[in-house]
Design an enzyme around this catalytic site. Structure first.
Site, PDB file in Angstrom:
ATOM      1  N   LYS A  96       0.835  -1.209   0.000  1.00 39.23           N
ATOM      2  CA  LYS A  96       0.000   0.000   0.000  1.00 39.23           C
ATOM      3  C   LYS A  96       0.868   1.258   0.000  1.00 39.23           C
ATOM      4  CE  LYS A  96      -2.056   1.904   3.566  1.00 39.23           C
ATOM      5  NZ  LYS A  96      -2.908   2.201   4.730  1.00 39.23           N
TER       6      LYS A  96
ATOM      7  N   ASP B 290      -6.816   1.142   1.203  1.00 44.24           N
ATOM      8  CA  ASP B 290      -6.858   1.271   2.666  1.00 44.24           C
ATOM      9  C   ASP B 290      -8.249   0.876   3.155  1.00 44.24           C
ATOM     10  OD1 ASP B 290      -8.503   3.367   1.941  1.00 44.24           O
ATOM     11  OD2 ASP B 290      -7.462   4.884   3.141  1.00 44.24           O
TER      12      ASP B 290
END
Length: 214
Positions: free
Chosen positions: A124, A142
């Site tokens: 991420k 997220d």
């Protein structure tokens, strides 16, 4: 989990997102690729606002890997002690900075594999840096994107990797660059976890969420 929306509905959703906010921006403050990388790494299990508050003074004195090494782990800790998991994050940032100095001449690499090899940098974080600094159409999933993707049917998936693939597979190419920012901001300010603001949502007529809060 909502069912996957069709291509034309997804295109209409992102057309509306684009009309509402043509150039969505990430909210982490930074001055270069290195400070962006550090800010994103620090933001794990923390809010962007909390990270920005801690890093404003930090980045004035340590905006390169070498300057961060000069500051040292204890010095860094004093700046970020208001952020969750600050001790481990300080260790990772110092280790990361040392590797950048020793192996990359102080520059942040622009490959996902190289970024993910750095301490404290997961997929991420790597995707955020690739997207925000080098404008790669990378999708950083997220909790907001995971929730919005599954509620709406834009990009449903059982885990973050599945949601990332669903964005890549189903969002039209011309919206890929900003897709994750539109979804994050929509989740943060409208499609909230406990009280989604469905009554004022610009895509409520297209959304698959059955429990709309009207």
């Amino acid at each position: 989990m909502a069912k996957q929306l069709d291509y034309h509905t997804i295109r209409e959703i992102f057309t509306r997102f684009h009309a509402h906010d043509p150039e969505p921006k990430g909210e982490l403050e930074h001055v270069n690729a290195y400070t962006l990388l550090v800010a994103v790494a620090l933001s794990a299990q923390a809010t962007d606002a909390g990270v920005n508050k801690a890093t404003r003074a930090l980045f004035q004195i340590a905006d390169t890997p070498q300057k961060m090494l000069d500051l040292g782990e204890e010095g860094l800790t004093q700046h970020i002690k208001t952020i969750g998991l600050f001790r481990q994050k300080a260790k990772n940032v110092i280790k990361m900075s040392r590797i950048l100095v020793e192996e990359y001449d102080g520059e942040v690499p622009n490959s996902r594999a190289a970024l993910q090899s750095l301490p404290g940098v997961g997929r991420k974080t790597a995707n955020v840096v690739l997207n925000m600094w080098w404008r790669h159409p990378a999708q950083a999933v997220d909790t907001h994107i995971f929730r919005v993707g599954n509620r709406t049917g834009i990009c449903p998936g059982k885990d973050v990797d599945a949601v990332e693939r669903a964005i890549e597979d189903n969002v039209p190419v011309d919206f890929q660059l900003h897709a994750h920012h539109w979804l994050i901001l929509h989740g943060r300010y409208h499609c909230k976890a406990r009280k989604p603001m469905c009554a004022t949502c610009i895509i409520r007529d297209l959304c698959q969420f059955e429990d709309k809060n009207l």
